[in-house]
Design an enzyme around this catalytic site. Structure first.
Site, PDB file in Angstrom:
ATOM      1  N   LYS A 162     -34.584  15.576 -37.943  1.00 15.53           N
ATOM      2  CA  LYS A 162     -33.903  17.033 -37.704  1.00 15.53           C
ATOM      3  C   LYS A 162     -34.846  18.035 -38.360  1.00 15.53           C
ATOM      4  CE  LYS A 162     -30.698  18.795 -40.444  1.00 15.53           C
ATOM      5  NZ  LYS A 162     -29.600  18.894 -41.314  1.00 15.53           N
ATOM      6  N   ASP A 180     -27.847  17.950 -36.282  1.00 20.75           N
ATOM      7  CA  ASP A 180     -27.403  18.120 -37.285  1.00 20.75           C
ATOM      8  C   ASP A 180     -25.684  17.703 -37.239  1.00 20.75           C
ATOM      9  OD1 ASP A 180     -25.792  20.225 -36.486  1.00 20.75           O
ATOM     10  OD2 ASP A 180     -26.121  21.794 -38.036  1.00 20.75           O
TER      11      ASP A 180
END
Ligand code: SF4
Length: 295
Positions: A162, A180
Site C-alpha cells: 500500500k 487502504d
C-alpha cells in the site's frame, strides 16, 4: 458541473439519474445496482468506470492528502499515516523534516528525539523504528534515494504494498492502486469484488480499469470514503453516485440528515464542511484549488 441526480426517485425508492444522463447506461446501472450479483462482467466494468467518472467530477482535485516535497518525504509521511489522520501527520512532519532533511540525517538520529517529534502520530516508538530503519536502508543500499521500483520499496522496513503504491503513483507517476481501509470498504459496497485480502482486491479492481486510471481512481475512492461513504454512517442521501450503488440505503437516505453527515476537507477541521460539488469550480468553470491549499 454536471448534476448526477434529478431529485426524483425510482420505483425502488433509489435516486433517479440526472436528466440528460445516458438513458441506456443509467438503466443498466440501476438494474445492476438492484441486483448486482447477477451483473454481467461487461455491466460491472461499465458501472465501475461510470462511478469513477462521476467521482472525478465531484473530486477533480483528489490528490494524496499528505504534504510532501520529495519522494523521501512522501515515503516517511505515508509510513507515519498508519492508524492516524493525514492532518495529524501533516502537523508533525514539518518539524521532522526540518530537523532531519535527508535519509542520512534520519538514519543517524537519536531515536528518543525522533520519538518526541512523532508522539502525536500514535505508535510513535514503532514508527520511529520504521522511519529510522527505512532511512538507514535508503542511505546504505540506495545511495540516499527512494527507489522507483515496487520490489525495492517493499523490502524497506515498515513499507508494504500500500505504501509502495502511494509513493510510486504520486512521487514517480507510476500507476498503482492504494488499497487502504476506505478503498476496501467502498469497493465491497459497490460489489466490485468480494475479495477481502488487499492484494486480491488490488488485482480484482485493477482488472476493471485501464492502468492509466489506477492512481486517480485510488484518490477518488479514498476521498469519497473520507467525505461521504463513511464506515458507520454513509451519507447515502447526499451521495452523487447513489443511482449506481448497490449499497444505497446502508446509510442515511434523508437528504437533509445525510448532508449533516458529510465530513470535512483536508482531514477534518471542526466546522468546515464538504463543499457542494459546484464549489470545486471557479467562476470561469475551472477546477478551484482545494480548501486549505496554499499558493
Ligand atoms: S454513501 Fe451510500 S449510496 Fe453512496 S456510495 Fe456509500 S453506500 Fe453507496
Amino acid at each position: 458541473m454536471k448534476k448526477t441526480t434529478s431529485g426524483k426517485k425510482t420505483a425502488a425508492g433509489r435516486p433517479a439519474p440526472a436528466e440528460g444522463a445516458p438513458v441506456g447506461g443509467a438503466a443498466r446501472a440501476r438494474t445492476a445496482g438492484d441486483s448486482p450479483r447477477g451483473e454481467s462482467r461487461t455491466a460491472l466494468v461499465r458501472r465501475a468506470r461510470r462511478i469513477n467518472r462521476e467521482l472525478a467530477e465531484v473530486y477533480p482535485y483528489a490528490h494524496p492528502e499528505l504534504d510532501f516535497d520529495s519522494p523521501f518525504q512522501l515515503l516517511v509521511a505515508t509510513v507515519l499515516s498508519a492508524q492516524t489522520t493525514d492532518l495529524r501527520v501533516n502537523q508533525t512532519t514539518p518539524a521532522l523534516f526540518a530537523r532531519y532533511p535527508t535519509p542520512e540525517d534520519l538514519a543517524a538520529a537519536d531515536p528518543e528525539e525522533v520519538e518526541d517529534i512523532l508522539r502525536p502520530c500514535g505508535f510513535f516508538r514503532a514508527k520511529t523504528r520504521s522511519v529510522i530503519g527505512l532511512s538507514k536502508a535508503l542511505a546504505e543500499e540506495f545511495g540516499g534515494e527512494v527507489p522507483g521500483r515496487l520490489e525495492d520499496l517493499v523490502k524497506l522496513p515498515g513499507v508494504g504494498r500500500k505504501t509502495a503504491f502511494v509513493v510510486l503513483g504520486n512521487a514517480f507517476g507510476r500507476p498503482g492502486i492504494t488499497v487502504d481501509t476506505h478503498f476496501q470498504r467502498l469497493v465491497r459496497r459497490w460489489r466490485w469484488t468480494d475479495e477481502t485480502d488487499p492484494d486480491k482486491i488490488e488485482a480484482a479492481v485493477g482488472a476493471l480499469f485501464p492502468k492509466s486510471d489506477w492512481t486517480d481512481l485510488s484518490h477518488h475512492v479514498i476521498w469519497h470514503g473520507r467525505r461521504i461513504c463513511h464506515a458507520r454512517k454513509p451519507a447515502c442521501g447526499a451521495c452523487p453516485i447513489a443511482p449506481l450503488c448497490p449499497a444505497y440505503g446502508e446509510g442515511e437516505t434523508d437528504p437533509e440528515k445525510a448532508k449533516k453527515l458529510l465530513k470535512y476537507e483536508k482531514g477534518g477541521f471542526p466546522g468546515q464542511r464538504l463543499r457542494p460539488p459546484q464549489a470545486y469550480l471557479d467562476a470561469g468553470g475551472k477546477p478551484a484549488p482545494p480548501l486549505g491549499a496554499t499558493g
